[in-house]
Write a protein that holds these residues in place. Structure first.
Motif, PDB file in Angstrom:
ATOM      1  N   GLU A  43      67.121  -3.230 -21.511  1.00 35.86           N
ATOM      2  CA  GLU A  43      65.996  -3.115 -22.445  1.00 35.86           C
ATOM      3  C   GLU A  43      64.669  -2.976 -21.705  1.00 35.86           C
ATOM      4  O   GLU A  43      63.795  -2.218 -22.130  1.00 35.86           O
ATOM      5  N   ALA A  44      64.528  -3.680 -20.582  1.00 41.14           N
ATOM      6  CA  ALA A  44      63.303  -3.568 -19.785  1.00 41.14           C
ATOM      7  C   ALA A  44      63.166  -2.161 -19.197  1.00 41.14           C
ATOM      8  O   ALA A  44      62.066  -1.586 -19.180  1.00 41.14           O
ATOM      9  N   ILE A  45      64.266  -1.600 -18.720  1.00 37.56           N
ATOM     10  CA  ILE A  45      64.232  -0.235 -18.179  1.00 37.56           C
ATOM     11  C   ILE A  45      63.911   0.750 -19.302  1.00 37.56           C
ATOM     12  O   ILE A  45      63.128   1.685 -19.112  1.00 37.56           O
ATOM     13  N   ASP A  46      64.498   0.542 -20.464  1.00 38.58           N
ATOM     14  CA  ASP A  46      64.212   1.386 -21.630  1.00 38.58           C
ATOM     15  C   ASP A  46      62.707   1.415 -21.892  1.00 38.58           C
ATOM     16  O   ASP A  46      62.106   2.489 -22.012  1.00 38.58           O
ATOM     17  N   GLU A  47      62.090   0.267 -21.948  1.00 36.12           N
ATOM     18  CA  GLU A  47      60.646   0.177 -22.198  1.00 36.12           C
ATOM     19  C   GLU A  47      59.855   0.840 -21.070  1.00 36.12           C
ATOM     20  O   GLU A  47      58.896   1.573 -21.315  1.00 36.12           O
ATOM     21  N   ARG A  48      60.258   0.623 -19.839  1.00 32.98           N
ATOM     22  CA  ARG A  48      59.550   1.174 -18.691  1.00 32.98           C
ATOM     23  C   ARG A  48      59.569   2.705 -18.690  1.00 32.98           C
ATOM     24  O   ARG A  48      58.576   3.350 -18.370  1.00 32.98           O
ATOM     25  N   LEU A  49      60.698   3.293 -19.064  1.00 31.17           N
ATOM     26  CA  LEU A  49      60.786   4.755 -19.072  1.00 31.17           C
ATOM     27  C   LEU A  49      59.893   5.370 -20.136  1.00 31.17           C
ATOM     28  O   LEU A  49      59.388   6.479 -19.964  1.00 31.17           O
ATOM     29  N   TRP A  50      59.681   4.647 -21.254  1.00 34.24           N
ATOM     30  CA  TRP A  50      58.781   5.168 -22.289  1.00 34.24           C
ATOM     31  C   TRP A  50      57.325   5.057 -21.867  1.00 34.24           C
ATOM     32  O   TRP A  50      56.473   5.817 -22.335  1.00 34.24           O
ATOM     33  N   THR A  51      57.005   4.111 -20.994  1.00 35.62           N
ATOM     34  CA  THR A  51      55.610   3.871 -20.618  1.00 35.62           C
ATOM     35  C   THR A  51      55.357   4.180 -19.145  1.00 35.62           C
ATOM     36  O   THR A  51      54.385   3.709 -18.564  1.00 35.62           O
ATOM     37  N   TRP A  52      56.208   4.977 -18.541  1.00 35.95           N
ATOM     38  CA  TRP A  52      56.185   5.232 -17.104  1.00 35.95           C
ATOM     39  C   TRP A  52      54.814   5.648 -16.605  1.00 35.95           C
ATOM     40  O   TRP A  52      54.283   5.117 -15.643  1.00 35.95           O
ATOM     41  N   ARG A  53      54.241   6.642 -17.200  1.00 31.41           N
ATOM     42  CA  ARG A  53      52.899   7.116 -16.832  1.00 31.41           C
ATOM     43  C   ARG A  53      52.054   7.182 -18.092  1.00 31.41           C
ATOM     44  O   ARG A  53      52.570   7.381 -19.188  1.00 31.41           O
ATOM     45  N   ASP A  54      50.752   7.053 -17.919  1.00 35.89           N
ATOM     46  CA  ASP A  54      49.859   7.124 -19.073  1.00 35.89           C
ATOM     47  C   ASP A  54      49.984   8.451 -19.799  1.00 35.89           C
ATOM     48  O   ASP A  54      49.917   8.515 -21.022  1.00 35.89           O
ATOM     49  N   GLU A  55      50.185   9.533 -19.020  1.00 38.45           N
ATOM     50  CA  GLU A  55      50.206  10.866 -19.613  1.00 38.45           C
ATOM     51  C   GLU A  55      51.605  11.387 -19.922  1.00 38.45           C
ATOM     52  O   GLU A  55      51.747  12.486 -20.445  1.00 38.45           O
ATOM     53  N   SER A  56      52.652  10.622 -19.575  1.00 34.64           N
ATOM     54  CA  SER A  56      54.000  11.120 -19.842  1.00 34.64           C
ATOM     55  C   SER A  56      55.012   9.983 -19.903  1.00 34.64           C
ATOM     56  O   SER A  56      54.702   8.841 -19.590  1.00 34.64           O
ATOM     57  N   PHE A  57      56.217  10.334 -20.321  1.00 33.14           N
ATOM     58  CA  PHE A  57      57.331   9.392 -20.386  1.00 33.14           C
ATOM     59  C   PHE A  57      58.576  10.143 -19.931  1.00 33.14           C
ATOM     60  O   PHE A  57      58.560  11.362 -19.773  1.00 33.14           O
ATOM     61  N   LEU A  58      59.643   9.400 -19.709  1.00 29.49           N
ATOM     62  CA  LEU A  58      60.927  10.019 -19.379  1.00 29.49           C
ATOM     63  C   LEU A  58      61.833   9.898 -20.600  1.00 29.49           C
ATOM     64  O   LEU A  58      62.215   8.787 -20.998  1.00 29.49           O
ATOM     65  N   ALA A  59      62.143  11.038 -21.209  1.00 31.43           N
ATOM     66  CA  ALA A  59      63.000  11.053 -22.392  1.00 31.43           C
ATOM     67  C   ALA A  59      64.368  10.489 -22.039  1.00 31.43           C
ATOM     68  O   ALA A  59      64.949  10.844 -21.010  1.00 31.43           O
TER      69      ALA A  59
END
Length: 149
Positions: A43-59
């Motif tokens: 779940e922590a990795i899930d959240e991190r991938l959505w908020t990875w960078r301010d301008e983008s995320f990893l789908a």
């Protein structure tokens, strides 16, 4: 046989390294699966991938949710591969079995955790005895990744 690359974290955390490696994997045109045994860590990795960078995320998505086959990155504790991933990322000491179908497996471990370090050493030794194609990566003092073995 798959290439198996060990990433020894000493200066960076999984939160910093995993998104970068996943991004490079996607840029290569591959799909990825992240095997994480611990549900809280998943779940922590899930959240991190959505908020990875301010301008983008990893789908990405969870392997047990609808449309898993369409996701470029899947998070799972299991062995299923519904999206046909070419890259497997193994974190938190997750199960190493069933890796043959992947082009490359990444074993990411925290070198500051003695249990994780010993587990990685045991995996390296077992895989080497099996004749696996291994690489060991560590961070330089400048923070760049260097192949050490």
């Amino acid at each position: 046989m798959s290439e198996v690359w060990f990433y020894h974290l000493e200066r960076s955390t999984l939160d910093q390294v995993l998104p970068e490696l996943l991004d490079r994997t996607l840029q290569r045109g591959w799909k990825a699966r992240v095997r994480v045994a611990d549900e809280g860590a998943r779940e922590a990795i899930d959240e991190r991938l959505w908020t990875w960078r301010d301008e983008s995320f990893l789908a990405h998505g969870m392997a047990d949710q609808p449309h898993a086959a369409r996701q470029p990155i899947l998070l799972t504790a299991g062995h299923e591969n519904p999206n046909g991933s070419q890259a497997l990322f193994i974190v938190d000491g997750s199960d190493m079995s069933l890796t043959e179908e992947f082009e490359r497996c990444f074993i990411i471990f925290d070198g500051r955790d003695e249990t994780a370090l010993q587990g990685a050493r045991a995996r390296w030794k077992a895989l080497k005895e099996q004749g696996a194609n291994l690489a060991y990566w560590k961070q330089s003092d400048e923070g760049r990744w260097e192949m050490a073995a």
